[in-house]
Design a protein around this motif. Structure first.
Motif, PDB file in Angstrom:
ATOM      1  N   UNK A   1      -8.818  13.285   0.354  1.00 34.92           N
ATOM      2  CA  UNK A   1      -9.234  13.250   1.732  1.00 34.92           C
ATOM      3  C   UNK A   1      -8.228  14.034   2.574  1.00 34.92           C
ATOM      4  N   UNK A   2      -8.678  14.561   3.664  1.00 36.24           N
ATOM      5  CA  UNK A   2      -7.806  15.351   4.517  1.00 36.24           C
ATOM      6  C   UNK A   2      -6.689  14.482   5.061  1.00 36.24           C
ATOM      7  N   UNK A   3      -5.501  15.036   5.100  1.00 30.25           N
ATOM      8  CA  UNK A   3      -4.368  14.323   5.637  1.00 30.25           C
ATOM      9  C   UNK A   3      -3.494  13.665   4.591  1.00 30.25           C
ATOM     10  N   UNK A   4      -3.951  13.592   3.346  1.00 35.63           N
ATOM     11  CA  UNK A   4      -3.127  13.006   2.291  1.00 35.63           C
ATOM     12  C   UNK A   4      -2.137  14.040   1.784  1.00 35.63           C
ATOM     13  N   UNK A   5      -0.945  13.562   1.485  1.00 34.51           N
ATOM     14  CA  UNK A   5       0.106  14.446   1.025  1.00 34.51           C
ATOM     15  C   UNK A   5       0.967  13.684   0.038  1.00 34.51           C
ATOM     16  N   UNK A   6       1.352  14.336  -1.041  1.00 30.47           N
ATOM     17  CA  UNK A   6       2.156  13.699  -2.079  1.00 30.47           C
ATOM     18  C   UNK A   6       3.488  13.199  -1.548  1.00 30.47           C
ATOM     19  N   UNK A  10       4.267   5.388   1.224  1.00 33.03           N
ATOM     20  CA  UNK A  10       3.125   4.552   0.852  1.00 33.03           C
ATOM     21  C   UNK A  10       2.400   4.036   2.093  1.00 33.03           C
ATOM     22  N   UNK A  11       3.143   3.696   3.111  1.00 37.53           N
ATOM     23  CA  UNK A  11       2.534   3.171   4.342  1.00 37.53           C
ATOM     24  C   UNK A  11       1.667   4.235   5.020  1.00 37.53           C
ATOM     25  N   UNK A  12       2.185   5.470   5.140  1.00 39.90           N
ATOM     26  CA  UNK A  12       1.401   6.546   5.761  1.00 39.90           C
ATOM     27  C   UNK A  12       0.189   6.910   4.909  1.00 39.90           C
ATOM     28  N   UNK A  13       0.375   6.928   3.611  1.00 38.25           N
ATOM     29  CA  UNK A  13      -0.722   7.234   2.686  1.00 38.25           C
ATOM     30  C   UNK A  13      -1.825   6.180   2.826  1.00 38.25           C
ATOM     31  N   UNK A  14      -1.417   4.916   2.863  1.00 40.65           N
ATOM     32  CA  UNK A  14      -2.378   3.818   3.014  1.00 40.65           C
ATOM     33  C   UNK A  14      -3.089   3.910   4.354  1.00 40.65           C
ATOM     34  N   UNK A  15      -2.370   4.249   5.406  1.00 41.00           N
ATOM     35  CA  UNK A  15      -2.974   4.384   6.732  1.00 41.00           C
ATOM     36  C   UNK A  15      -4.025   5.500   6.737  1.00 41.00           C
ATOM     37  N   UNK A  16      -3.716   6.629   6.104  1.00 38.94           N
ATOM     38  CA  UNK A  16      -4.661   7.747   6.043  1.00 38.94           C
ATOM     39  C   UNK A  16      -5.917   7.359   5.268  1.00 38.94           C
TER      40      UNK A  16
END
Length: 142
Positions: A1-6, A10-16
């Protein structure tokens, strides 16, 4: 999905992921499809033999898909023309009498496909109402 980055925490990834899932969930409840249609689509996928067709070429895979289809890069100029060519290919597949719901359970669609028409109807509606094929939206951009 757009906005995901390696490199996201974990918190930002989960929020996205949460934001993308919520957006898709809300769109599914927007009234564009009746509850009866959703139930029929679910029953089809859950209970019928068949396959899901991947009609989701996006920017990165489109030139290769077009070349395999016999359309050379010299036959289009820029992304707008490229996506028009790929939609022509998808439309030809989707409108073919042999591409129908007795064998094809669903079709994965690229978001730009949803904005286009097949035989004068929005693509997802055409697939379901004319072909009995459940439309699925590809949610990544690759």
């Amino acid at each position: 999905t757009e906005g995901l980055n390696a490199k996201q925490s974990d918190a930002d990834y989960t929020k996205t992921i949460d934001q993308a899932c919520q957006m898709i969930f809300e769109a599914s409840r927007s009234g564009s499809c009746s509850a009866g249609a959703f139930k029929a689509m679910y029953a089809k996928v859950a209970g019928q033999d068949g396959f899901i067709a991947a009609l989701d070429q996006s920017g990165g895979s489109t030139p290769k898909a077009l070349k395999l289809y016999g359309v050379e890069e010299t036959e289009y100029s820029g992304e707008v023309e490229m996506f028009t060519k790929i939609h022509e290919m998808r439309s030809r597949i989707a409108s073919n009498p042999k591409f129908e719901g007795s064998r094809v359970l669903g079709a994965i669609l690229f978001e730009q496909t949803l904005d286009r028409l097949i035989e004068g109807m929005p693509s997802a509606r055409y697939l379901w109402e004319q072909k009995g094929i459940v439309p699925f939206l590809k949610i990544d951009k690759g």
